[in-house]
Design a protein around this motif. Sequence first.
Motif, mmCIF file in Angstrom:
data_model
loop_
_atom_site.group_PDB
_atom_site.id
_atom_site.type_symbol
_atom_site.label_atom_id
_atom_site.label_comp_id
_atom_site.label_asym_id
_atom_site.label_seq_id
_atom_site.Cartn_x
_atom_site.Cartn_y
_atom_site.Cartn_z
ATOM 1 N N PHE A 49 -92.976 80.762 -15.151
ATOM 2 C CA PHE A 49 -93.441 81.419 -14.249
ATOM 3 C C PHE A 49 -93.086 82.912 -14.141
ATOM 4 C CE2 PHE A 49 -89.888 80.977 -11.971
ATOM 5 C CZ PHE A 49 -89.550 81.943 -10.833
ATOM 6 N N SER A 50 -91.827 83.080 -14.563
ATOM 7 C CA SER A 50 -91.076 84.536 -14.516
ATOM 8 C C SER A 50 -91.799 85.473 -15.439
ATOM 9 C CB SER A 50 -89.594 84.360 -14.624
ATOM 10 O OG SER A 50 -89.227 83.904 -15.735
ATOM 11 N N ALA A 51 -92.514 84.921 -16.393
ATOM 12 C CA ALA A 51 -93.256 85.709 -17.192
ATOM 13 C C ALA A 51 -94.945 85.803 -17.157
ATOM 14 C CB ALA A 51 -93.007 84.796 -18.849
ATOM 15 N N LEU A 52 -95.245 85.014 -16.217
ATOM 16 C CA LEU A 52 -96.545 85.130 -15.830
ATOM 17 C C LEU A 52 -97.138 86.534 -14.656
ATOM 18 C CD1 LEU A 52 -97.622 81.327 -15.392
ATOM 19 C CD2 LEU A 52 -97.462 82.904 -17.462
ATOM 20 N N THR A 53 -98.078 86.981 -14.849
ATOM 21 C CA THR A 53 -98.597 88.118 -13.787
ATOM 22 C C THR A 53 -99.222 87.219 -12.857
ATOM 23 O OG1 THR A 53 -100.902 88.185 -14.719
ATOM 24 C CG2 THR A 53 -99.248 89.554 -15.831
ATOM 25 N N PHE A 54 -99.202 88.112 -11.629
ATOM 26 C CA PHE A 54 -99.823 87.650 -10.308
ATOM 27 C C PHE A 54 -101.272 86.933 -10.629
ATOM 28 C CE2 PHE A 54 -102.411 87.704 -6.453
ATOM 29 C CZ PHE A 54 -101.261 87.612 -5.277
ATOM 30 N N ASP A 55 -101.943 87.757 -11.334
ATOM 31 C CA ASP A 55 -103.424 86.960 -11.420
ATOM 32 C C ASP A 55 -103.505 85.727 -12.358
ATOM 33 O OD1 ASP A 55 -104.627 89.058 -9.922
ATOM 34 O OD2 ASP A 55 -105.185 90.616 -11.645
ATOM 35 N N GLU A 56 -102.575 85.874 -13.339
ATOM 36 C CA GLU A 56 -102.568 84.738 -14.162
ATOM 37 C C GLU A 56 -102.079 83.499 -13.412
ATOM 38 O OE1 GLU A 56 -101.582 86.343 -18.624
ATOM 39 O OE2 GLU A 56 -99.755 86.253 -17.045
ATOM 40 N N LYS A 57 -101.028 83.565 -12.687
ATOM 41 C CA LYS A 57 -100.617 82.336 -11.733
ATOM 42 C C LYS A 57 -101.893 81.904 -10.829
ATOM 43 C CE LYS A 57 -96.195 84.240 -11.378
ATOM 44 N NZ LYS A 57 -95.255 84.876 -10.622
ATOM 45 N N VAL A 58 -102.493 82.912 -10.288
ATOM 46 C CA VAL A 58 -103.563 82.384 -9.447
ATOM 47 C C VAL A 58 -104.679 81.531 -10.570
ATOM 48 C CG1 VAL A 58 -105.593 83.101 -7.864
ATOM 49 C CG2 VAL A 58 -103.103 84.404 -7.844
ATOM 50 N N ARG A 59 -105.170 82.278 -11.457
ATOM 51 C CA ARG A 59 -106.065 81.469 -12.369
ATOM 52 C C ARG A 59 -105.488 80.263 -12.785
ATOM 53 N NH1 ARG A 59 -109.174 83.073 -17.982
ATOM 54 N NH2 ARG A 59 -109.951 80.840 -18.156
ATOM 55 N N LEU A 60 -104.428 80.047 -13.181
ATOM 56 C CA LEU A 60 -103.412 78.595 -13.847
ATOM 57 C C LEU A 60 -103.723 77.800 -12.721
ATOM 58 C CD1 LEU A 60 -101.838 77.641 -15.958
ATOM 59 C CD2 LEU A 60 -99.855 78.454 -14.641
ATOM 60 N N CYS A 61 -103.266 78.225 -11.507
ATOM 61 C CA CYS A 61 -103.305 77.320 -10.336
ATOM 62 C C CYS A 61 -104.772 76.640 -10.188
ATOM 63 C CB CYS A 61 -102.832 77.997 -9.134
ATOM 64 S SG CYS A 61 -102.695 76.794 -7.662
ATOM 65 N N GLY A 62 -105.569 77.514 -10.211
ATOM 66 C CA GLY A 62 -107.254 77.027 -9.952
ATOM 67 C C GLY A 62 -107.550 76.047 -11.078
ATOM 68 N N GLU A 63 -107.158 76.431 -12.499
ATOM 69 C CA GLU A 63 -107.360 75.531 -13.572
ATOM 70 C C GLU A 63 -106.884 74.305 -13.360
ATOM 71 O OE1 GLU A 63 -109.169 76.628 -17.039
ATOM 72 O OE2 GLU A 63 -109.420 78.688 -16.249
ATOM 73 N N VAL A 64 -105.684 74.199 -12.992
ATOM 74 C CA VAL A 64 -104.759 72.865 -12.958
ATOM 75 C C VAL A 64 -105.445 71.964 -11.889
ATOM 76 C CG1 VAL A 64 -102.698 72.057 -12.154
ATOM 77 C CG2 VAL A 64 -102.614 73.791 -14.027
ATOM 78 N N VAL A 65 -105.654 72.798 -10.717
ATOM 79 C CA VAL A 65 -106.330 71.937 -9.616
ATOM 80 C C VAL A 65 -107.354 71.390 -9.982
ATOM 81 C CG1 VAL A 65 -107.219 72.046 -7.436
ATOM 82 C CG2 VAL A 65 -105.035 73.031 -7.753
ATOM 83 N N ASP A 66 -108.193 72.173 -10.714
ATOM 84 C CA ASP A 66 -109.857 71.765 -11.254
ATOM 85 C C ASP A 66 -109.593 70.376 -12.147
ATOM 86 O OD1 ASP A 66 -112.631 72.222 -11.501
ATOM 87 O OD2 ASP A 66 -112.048 72.448 -13.550
ATOM 88 N N GLU A 67 -108.718 70.638 -13.088
ATOM 89 C CA GLU A 67 -108.600 69.579 -14.029
ATOM 90 C C GLU A 67 -107.789 68.237 -13.478
ATOM 91 O OE1 GLU A 67 -109.175 67.904 -17.273
ATOM 92 O OE2 GLU A 67 -109.523 69.959 -17.297
ATOM 93 N N VAL A 68 -106.991 68.507 -12.464
ATOM 94 C CA VAL A 68 -106.355 67.281 -12.025
ATOM 95 C C VAL A 68 -107.555 66.399 -10.976
ATOM 96 C CG1 VAL A 68 -104.996 66.270 -9.856
ATOM 97 C CG2 VAL A 68 -104.138 67.949 -11.663
ATOM 98 N N GLY A 69 -108.357 67.517 -10.419
ATOM 99 C CA GLY A 69 -109.628 66.551 -9.693
ATOM 100 C C GLY A 69 -109.273 65.605 -8.670
ATOM 101 N N GLY A 70 -108.225 65.786 -8.207
ATOM 102 C CA GLY A 70 -107.778 64.845 -6.880
ATOM 103 C C GLY A 70 -107.139 63.409 -7.450
ATOM 104 N N LYS A 71 -107.044 63.401 -8.678
ATOM 105 C CA LYS A 71 -106.346 62.374 -9.265
ATOM 106 C C LYS A 71 -104.722 62.241 -9.128
ATOM 107 C CE LYS A 71 -108.662 62.418 -13.286
ATOM 108 N NZ LYS A 71 -109.626 63.520 -13.180
ATOM 109 N N ALA A 72 -104.262 63.376 -8.550
ATOM 110 C CA ALA A 72 -102.917 63.419 -8.644
ATOM 111 C C ALA A 72 -102.616 64.483 -7.656
ATOM 112 C CB ALA A 72 -102.007 63.832 -9.924
#
Length: 294
Positions: A49-72
């Motif tokens: 996380f300390s090597a990621l930019t603000f925008d990357e963290k936001v996108r990363l979080c969105g992609e992870v949530v999308d992939e999880v799709g409520g299964k976890a």
Amino acid sequence: MSEKKEAFVALVTCFNDDETINYAATRAQVRRQVAAGNNIMCAGTNGDFSALTFDEKVRLCGEVVDEVGGKARVIVNAGMPATFETVKLARAFDRIGVDGIAVITPFFIACTQDGLERHFTTVADAVKTPIYLYDIPARTQNHIEPETARRLAAHGNIAGIKDSGGAQETLEAYMEVGRTVEGFDVYSGPDQLVHWALTNGAKGCISGLGNVMPEVLAKIVSGVNAGNEAQAKQAQEIFTAFRTDLYKLGYPPALVKRALFLRDPSVGLSRQPALLPDPAQDREIERILERYGL
């Protein structure tokens, strides 16, 4: 043991050769963990996380949530040195929708306990998503004293703490807060203490090593939940031994990433100036992976 225990894996962030984030490979890691029965913590210490930019963290979080799709369940780390940026990040994650927002103690800025209290309270006031305190003094040089955790636990939107301090007595003190304050859950960070923590009052664990051994981590938790002490104990013994062998070689998050890379190169290297691959070290890691049948 009525309350169900849970494991989160502090998911690695995958990178391409040019150091941009490889979102497709990161999603594959999400699927692997969900299939094993683990929940996800994204943009944590093991997620670079300390090597990621603000925008990357936001996108990363969105992609992870999308992939999880409520299964976890998904927790994301928003902690930055300044309260100002931490609030901005937390609000962005709040809009995406996650189960919890972890806030690592500020790093580089030396804080008083009063300063820590203001920091966490301000973030917790700014969002609807439950906030989890995240204590890792070896990396941040700031430590949440158990009494400070007790005062913060009274906040309606502070739901618990992740303890990555590694000291059993601190974990015990946090668990004492959890026992006396309704709705304050304790998550253990150290991989050698998963079984001990779960059987002594922790709600769950957040594990870096689970990136490499997802099934073994899941077995500790499912063993505890099923009252199968033998299974939990045996899985913990494997987990602890693997941790001891691997972490002898250097900085834990870098070694977790490297061990994964040797089995699946799509995870990529960490961003510089992290450790560069070392052929001698790779051979050592290979030997360890083979010893554990990975």
